[in-house]
Design a protein around this motif. Structure first.
Motif, PDB file in Angstrom:
ATOM      1  N   VAL A 130       0.831  -1.207   0.000  1.00  0.00           N
ATOM      2  CA  VAL A 130       0.000   0.000   0.000  1.00  0.00           C
ATOM      3  C   VAL A 130       0.863   1.253   0.000  1.00  0.00           C
ATOM      4  O   VAL A 130       0.665   2.180  -0.806  1.00  0.00           O
ATOM      5  CB  VAL A 130      -0.948  -0.009   1.216  1.00  0.00           C
ATOM      6  CG1 VAL A 130      -1.589   1.363   1.414  1.00  0.00           C
ATOM      7  CG2 VAL A 130      -2.024  -1.075   1.058  1.00  0.00           C
ATOM      8  N   VAL A 131       1.850   1.299   0.893  1.00  0.00           N
ATOM      9  CA  VAL A 131       2.708   2.494   1.015  1.00  0.00           C
ATOM     10  C   VAL A 131       3.497   2.724  -0.266  1.00  0.00           C
ATOM     11  O   VAL A 131       3.612   3.861  -0.760  1.00  0.00           O
ATOM     12  CB  VAL A 131       3.657   2.349   2.226  1.00  0.00           C
ATOM     13  CG1 VAL A 131       4.703   3.459   2.226  1.00  0.00           C
ATOM     14  CG2 VAL A 131       2.862   2.372   3.531  1.00  0.00           C
ATOM     15  N   SER A 132       4.058   1.666  -0.850  1.00  0.00           N
ATOM     16  CA  SER A 132       4.881   1.835  -2.052  1.00  0.00           C
ATOM     17  C   SER A 132       4.055   2.318  -3.234  1.00  0.00           C
ATOM     18  O   SER A 132       4.510   3.168  -4.015  1.00  0.00           O
ATOM     19  CB  SER A 132       5.591   0.523  -2.398  1.00  0.00           C
ATOM     20  OG  SER A 132       4.671  -0.488  -2.708  1.00  0.00           O
ATOM     21  N   ARG A 133       2.832   1.813  -3.390  1.00  0.00           N
ATOM     22  CA  ARG A 133       1.989   2.260  -4.494  1.00  0.00           C
ATOM     23  C   ARG A 133       1.543   3.710  -4.303  1.00  0.00           C
ATOM     24  O   ARG A 133       1.464   4.484  -5.266  1.00  0.00           O
ATOM     25  CB  ARG A 133       0.769   1.354  -4.649  1.00  0.00           C
ATOM     26  CG  ARG A 133       1.083  -0.052  -5.093  1.00  0.00           C
ATOM     27  CD  ARG A 133       1.819  -0.094  -6.414  1.00  0.00           C
ATOM     28  NE  ARG A 133       0.962   0.238  -7.548  1.00  0.00           N
ATOM     29  CZ  ARG A 133       1.409   0.572  -8.748  1.00  0.00           C
ATOM     30  NH1 ARG A 133       2.706   0.640  -8.973  1.00  0.00           N
ATOM     31  NH2 ARG A 133       0.571   0.838  -9.727  1.00  0.00           N
ATOM     32  N   CYS A 134       1.252   4.096  -3.065  1.00  0.00           N
ATOM     33  CA  CYS A 134       0.864   5.490  -2.795  1.00  0.00           C
ATOM     34  C   CYS A 134       2.033   6.432  -3.059  1.00  0.00           C
ATOM     35  O   CYS A 134       1.846   7.528  -3.613  1.00  0.00           O
ATOM     36  CB  CYS A 134       0.396   5.631  -1.347  1.00  0.00           C
ATOM     37  SG  CYS A 134      -1.219   4.894  -1.016  1.00  0.00           S
ATOM     38  N   MET A 135       3.244   6.025  -2.679  1.00  0.00           N
ATOM     39  CA  MET A 135       4.425   6.846  -2.928  1.00  0.00           C
ATOM     40  C   MET A 135       4.610   7.092  -4.423  1.00  0.00           C
ATOM     41  O   MET A 135       4.902   8.221  -4.855  1.00  0.00           O
ATOM     42  CB  MET A 135       5.667   6.141  -2.370  1.00  0.00           C
ATOM     43  CG  MET A 135       6.958   6.927  -2.545  1.00  0.00           C
ATOM     44  SD  MET A 135       8.431   5.901  -2.267  1.00  0.00           S
ATOM     45  CE  MET A 135       8.070   5.216  -0.658  1.00  0.00           C
ATOM     46  N   CYS A 136       4.411   6.056  -5.219  1.00  0.00           N
ATOM     47  CA  CYS A 136       4.569   6.181  -6.668  1.00  0.00           C
ATOM     48  C   CYS A 136       3.575   7.187  -7.236  1.00  0.00           C
ATOM     49  O   CYS A 136       3.924   8.018  -8.078  1.00  0.00           O
ATOM     50  CB  CYS A 136       4.383   4.818  -7.322  1.00  0.00           C
ATOM     51  SG  CYS A 136       4.729   4.787  -9.091  1.00  0.00           S
ATOM     52  N   GLY A 137       2.322   7.142  -6.777  1.00  0.00           N
ATOM     53  CA  GLY A 137       1.304   8.047  -7.291  1.00  0.00           C
ATOM     54  C   GLY A 137       1.508   9.489  -6.876  1.00  0.00           C
ATOM     55  O   GLY A 137       1.334  10.417  -7.676  1.00  0.00           O
ATOM     56  N   ILE A 138       1.903   9.711  -5.625  1.00  0.00           N
ATOM     57  CA  ILE A 138       2.071  11.076  -5.105  1.00  0.00           C
ATOM     58  C   ILE A 138       3.200  11.804  -5.817  1.00  0.00           C
ATOM     59  O   ILE A 138       3.098  13.001  -6.121  1.00  0.00           O
ATOM     60  CB  ILE A 138       2.317  11.037  -3.586  1.00  0.00           C
ATOM     61  CG1 ILE A 138       1.026  10.650  -2.855  1.00  0.00           C
ATOM     62  CG2 ILE A 138       2.834  12.374  -3.074  1.00  0.00           C
ATOM     63  CD1 ILE A 138       1.210  10.385  -1.382  1.00  0.00           C
ATOM     64  N   LEU A 139       4.287  11.098  -6.104  1.00  0.00           N
ATOM     65  CA  LEU A 139       5.476  11.733  -6.668  1.00  0.00           C
ATOM     66  C   LEU A 139       5.482  11.766  -8.193  1.00  0.00           C
ATOM     67  O   LEU A 139       6.459  12.201  -8.793  1.00  0.00           O
ATOM     68  CB  LEU A 139       6.730  11.004  -6.179  1.00  0.00           C
ATOM     69  CG  LEU A 139       6.999  11.082  -4.668  1.00  0.00           C
ATOM     70  CD1 LEU A 139       8.208  10.237  -4.298  1.00  0.00           C
ATOM     71  CD2 LEU A 139       7.204  12.523  -4.234  1.00  0.00           C
ATOM     72  N   ASN A 140       4.400  11.311  -8.828  1.00  0.00           N
ATOM     73  CA  ASN A 140       4.455  11.121 -10.276  1.00  0.00           C
ATOM     74  C   ASN A 140       3.323  11.860 -10.988  1.00  0.00           C
ATOM     75  O   ASN A 140       2.163  11.472 -10.887  1.00  0.00           O
ATOM     76  CB  ASN A 140       4.376   9.619 -10.592  1.00  0.00           C
ATOM     77  CG  ASN A 140       4.798   9.310 -12.009  1.00  0.00           C
ATOM     78  OD1 ASN A 140       4.630  10.121 -12.905  1.00  0.00           O
ATOM     79  ND2 ASN A 140       5.334   8.130 -12.217  1.00  0.00           N
ATOM     80  N   GLY A 141       3.681  12.930 -11.705  1.00  0.00           N
ATOM     81  CA  GLY A 141       2.732  13.609 -12.579  1.00  0.00           C
ATOM     82  C   GLY A 141       3.161  13.537 -14.027  1.00  0.00           C
ATOM     83  O   GLY A 141       2.751  14.354 -14.860  1.00  0.00           O
ATOM     84  N   ASN A 142       3.999  12.534 -14.346  1.00  0.00           N
ATOM     85  CA  ASN A 142       4.671  12.496 -15.653  1.00  0.00           C
ATOM     86  C   ASN A 142       3.740  12.271 -16.832  1.00  0.00           C
ATOM     87  O   ASN A 142       3.987  12.793 -17.919  1.00  0.00           O
ATOM     88  CB  ASN A 142       5.749  11.413 -15.658  1.00  0.00           C
ATOM     89  CG  ASN A 142       6.947  11.803 -14.820  1.00  0.00           C
ATOM     90  OD1 ASN A 142       6.957  12.853 -14.193  1.00  0.00           O
ATOM     91  ND2 ASN A 142       7.954  10.962 -14.794  1.00  0.00           N
ATOM     92  N   VAL A 143       2.702  11.473 -16.660  1.00  0.00           N
ATOM     93  CA  VAL A 143       1.822  11.165 -17.794  1.00  0.00           C
ATOM     94  C   VAL A 143       1.235  12.445 -18.367  1.00  0.00           C
ATOM     95  O   VAL A 143       1.231  12.669 -19.584  1.00  0.00           O
ATOM     96  CB  VAL A 143       0.704  10.192 -17.358  1.00  0.00           C
ATOM     97  CG1 VAL A 143      -0.288   9.996 -18.486  1.00  0.00           C
ATOM     98  CG2 VAL A 143       1.288   8.857 -16.935  1.00  0.00           C
ATOM     99  N   SER A 144       0.754  13.311 -17.498  1.00  0.00           N
ATOM    100  CA  SER A 144       0.165  14.573 -17.943  1.00  0.00           C
ATOM    101  C   SER A 144       1.210  15.484 -18.575  1.00  0.00           C
ATOM    102  O   SER A 144       0.979  16.073 -19.633  1.00  0.00           O
ATOM    103  CB  SER A 144      -0.495  15.269 -16.746  1.00  0.00           C
ATOM    104  OG  SER A 144      -0.858  16.581 -17.066  1.00  0.00           O
TER     105      SER A 144
END
Length: 480
Positions: A130-144
């Motif tokens: 859970v923590v690792s997946r949340c970390m990936c989402g919070i720090l990543n706006g690359n797609v946009s």
């Protein structure tokens, strides 16, 4: 009478004369687009690498109590968490890129993805995942931000070519990622001579995560040393003269005006012109992530529950075959089909394929139940589903074109893409958990003979087809 004839003539005369020739296509800036697509490739490799083994990982964690039908609930939660976190931050990253530049934001995103993949591979509890997946989402706006850069590197004559490359990179990443995940998972079982150390028994899924992290790290250095900034207020003069044909003539006064434009409040962007393409993207993302979550779950579900009972390596191989075929088709035909039938018509045709894709699942379940084995008939249905899914996937390239064309100015393109990605991320939050949970609920309670999930998704596919009919008939020319 003359005035009436004049009015009729003016109303029926096309704005562009039929005999007028189209503007010549501007060549894509190959080096910069190539670097950007390399970065676009490494992220889906990392994201897709977990799909072949995520269901087996959930089983091995023991949180389901041995209930195979409940695996879908927890797998859906893990798959959704990235998008929960991303939806909270992606608009902020996109707006930040309108001020400080695209490049610094992507560097942060690649770093966050790399660290989170390593953490995922070292997790031995559900909460660690859970923590690792949340970390990936919070720090990543690359797609946009990457889609914004493609919009800035193209014009109205080569936009279809540019945006066709994004789904192609996803497809290639979708080919490599599952292969990495399915092949490198549990290396102590596949290559006991090489991976006999107790570390690999304790962390059996670290190797595919480390391989994906190495790709992200390589992308970080490629970006750092070779990619040029595309934001008009931050880029070097050399880039303006050589690669960005859509930005010629920008002087200091223009830059000041563009900087003020980038500070437009988000509320002022919520117009029908922008909202309609974003709504289509959000619904498309919801249904597509639901399909991507259902595929490995259906493949891994035991045959007595209506699945195919595939192993992780077989799941990875099949998903890789689909991605490869999809990427080849998009590369060869997407831009030509857009030019042939137009973007709106192609979008409507593509999304209409979702219902038959869903129908293939209960057909395969019925065939497995009646025949008792996975034979050539089921393989034929799988291939038919693959063909329909390839057509469905063309909707992405088209909707990206509509979103880019809807931006009122270039310096709010990041904000518009941020809004679209926020909407898509929220949809992707709901999609995996909704689809996998409904799948598990349908099987556990035998609702509609276990097929309720497909009926609900087909109804939502009809809603997307209606939304597609609301898109403008033609793309707005950004160069005018």
């Amino acid at each position: 009478m003359d005035s009436s004839n004049s009015r009729i003539t003016s109303e029926t005369t096309p704005l562009v004369p039929a005999g007028a020739s189209k503007k010549p296509k501007t060549p894509l800036p190959k080096l910069q687009i190539g670097i950007l697509m390399t970065l676009q490739l490494v992220e889906p490799i990392a994201a897709m690498s977990i799909f072949p083994y995520i269901n087996q990982l959930i089983r091995e964690l023991g949180i389901t109590g041995g209930n195979d039908a409940a695996v879908g609930y927890y797998a859906g939660i893990i798959e959704s968490l990235f998008f929960v976190a991303q939806s909270l931050t992606v608009l902020r990253w996109s707006r930040l890129s309108d001020h400080i530049g695209r490049k610094p934001v992507i560097l942060v995103g690649l770093s966050g993805s790399c660290i989170s993949m390593l953490c995922f591979g070292l997790s031995t509890t559900f909460w660690g995942l859970v923590v690792s997946r949340c970390m990936c989402g919070i720090l990543n706006g690359n797609v946009s931000v990457m889609k914004t850069m493609v919009g800035e590197l193209t014009d109205s004559t080569n936009m279809a070519q540019g945006f066709a490359l994004i789904p192609i990179m996803w497809c290639i990443g979708g080919f490599i990622g599952p292969l990495i995940g399915g092949t490198l998972a549990r290396p102590q079982d596949n290559w006991p001579g090489l991976f006999s150390h107790p570390f690999w028994s304790r962390y059996p899924y670290f190797l595919p995560c480390a391989a994906a992290a190495c790709g992200l790290l390589a992308g970080f250095f490629v970006l750092l040393f070779f990619l040029e900034e595309t934001l008009s207020t931050k880029r070097r003069p050399k880039l303006t003269a050589t690669t960005l044909s859509i930005s010629n003539g920008t002087n200091s006064n223009d830059r000041e005006g563009l900087s003020q434009t980038s500070n437009m409040p988000v509320r002022s962007l919520l117009t029908p012109t922008i909202i309609i393409p974003i709504a289509n993207y959000a619904m498309l993302a919801l249904l597509d992530i639901a399909l991507m979550a259902l595929l490995p779950l259906f493949f891994s579900t035991p045959t007595y529950l209506g699945g195919l009972g595939f192993t992780p390596s077989h799941i990875g191989l099949w998903m890789a075959m689909f991605a490869l075929a999809d990427g080849v088709f998009q590369a060869l035909f997407f831009a030509k089909i857009v030019d042939w039938i137009g973007p709106k018509r192609l979008f409507c045709v593509a999304v209409s394929c979702f219902a038959p894709v869903m129908l293939m699942f209960p057909i395969m379940s019925w065939l497995v139940h009646t025949r008792g084995v996975i034979d050539h008939t089921i393989a034929f249905v799988l291939i038919s589903q693959l063909v329909l899914a390839i057509i469905w996937d063309m909707a992405y390239g088209v909707v990206f074109m509509f979103i880019t064309a809807s931006a009122p100015s270039k310096n709010v393109l990041g904000a518009v893409n941020g809004l679209s990605q926020t909407s898509a991320s929220l949809a992707r939050v709901v999609g995996p958990a909704f689809a996998t949970s409904l799948f598990a609920f349908s099987k556990e309670h035998n609702i509609l003979n276990g097929n309720a999930v497909y009926v609900v998704l087909i109804i939502l596919g009809g809603a997307l087809r209606w939304l597609g009919s609301q898109l403008p008939d033609h793309l707005q020319d950004r160069d005018e």
